[in-house]
Scaffold this motif. Structure first.
Motif: not given
Length: 346
Positions: A174-188
């Protein structure tokens, strides 16, 4: 010599001890085909298993630690659990501190055997794990030392084959709520993955032969002669027995143990035969293995003593114990006493 033969049945509940591959986000447990007879026909089951390599790796990690405690030389790779075993000339040089023999294409007979003798001798002197666990020097000349212990696949016992379970378990990172969440296509913000977990009563086998520890086994003219002195052989044998004790009592076998430590790990039964020559316990795949061992010993014995523990009690064996730990310690004390007498007489 002293020969130990171990057979047992061990409960492993919710374990993931031997994973073999990842397919995408799916991590698969090792499984093997097991064929049994039902009436007049045969049926094959595909069941979870822990490989003999996994058991051997664990034993040799413990062996390296015990050898070091007794002051026996262990190479820098084996003491870290990396069992390269002097496979190539480069590894040989790092293990022994010397260059391997160089043989020309025209080398024959006596020259080849002299080089082979030197290779076996210096590797055995340089690393106690490679002495006891064997090695294969794969360059010219090839030199092979067979392991002094034998083990095999840990598989479910016959009685549970129809009910053994193996299921994938869902996990996520789990990485939601942090700056380490990927952005763009396939973000998770979550990584979903599955790990196969099994539960069963497993059969176990392990044999240890002390006869040629510290001795030549490849060079035919010196076969059985000591490479190191008797005091050094004594230390190596004692380390091999202590490592076996730790293996059986703690059973630290398998990977993924930091998060998939078995929910229940206990021996349903175990039998350890201590003999003066090769005498192996019957397979614990079938539940009457202790009774079959008693029957075998009545017909053939090498001054064999069978030490056993079983949850429902054991009868007919030489020594029956009330706990696993007592059975293991008692059998290894028997082995040590026999070995001590052999050392005194040599």
């Amino acid at each position: 010599m002293v020969y130990l033969s171990v057979r047992g049945r061990i409960w492993l509940q919710a374990e993931a001890m031997n994973m073999v591959e990842s397919v995408g986000n799916y991590i698969k447990h090792r499984r093997v085909p097991v064929m049994v007879r039902t009436g007049n026909s045969y049926v094959t089951f595909f069941v979870p298993a822990v490989s003999g390599e996994s058991v051997a790796h664990t034993y040799q990690v413990l062996l390296a630690e015990e050898l070091k405690k007794l002051g026996v030389r262990v190479c820098k790779y084996c003491e870290r659990g990396i069992f390269l075993k002097s496979t190539s000339g480069d590894v040989y040089k790092e293990v022994t501190g010397s260059d391997p023999p160089k043989l020309g294409s025209s080398a024959k007979g006596e020259e080849i055997m002299k080089a082979a003798k030197g290779i076996e001798e210096i590797i055995v002197r340089s690393c106690g794990v490679e002495d006891i666990g064997g090695f294969l020097y794969a360059e010219n000349p090839n030199v092979k030392r067979t392991s002094h212990f034998s083990t095999g696949y840990v598989i479910p016992v016959k009685e549970v084959l129809e009910v053994v379970s193996m299921e994938p378990q869902l996990h996520s990172r789990y990485a939601l709520g942090t700056r380490f969440v990927r952005t763009g296509e396939g973000a998770a913000g979550q990584m979903i993955y599955y790990v196969e977990v099994s539960s069963a009563v497993f059969s176990f086998a392990f044999d240890l032969d002390t006869k040629y520890i510290g001795r030549y086994t490849f060079h035919i003219d010196n076969y059985g002669r000591p490479i190191v002195d008797i005091q050094e052989i004594d230390r190596r044998v004692r380390a091999s027995l202590e490592a076996l004790k730790r293996l059986l009592i703690e059973f630290p076998v398998g990977a993924k143990r930091t998060r998939f430590n078995p929910a229940d790990l206990r021996w349903e039964s175990i039998a350890i035969a201590v003999s003066d020559d090769v005498w192996t316990m019957p397979s614990s795949f079938v539940g009457d293995y202790i009774q079959r061992a008693v029957a075998k010993k009545s017909k053939f014995s090498c001054n064999t003593t069978v030490h056993a523990y079983a949850e429902g009690g054991c009868s007919g064996v030489d020594k029956c114990y009330s706990t696993l730990e007592e059975a293991v310690v008692g059998s290894l004390e028997d082995a040590l006493n026999r070995w001590a007498r052999e050392v005194q007489s040599s």
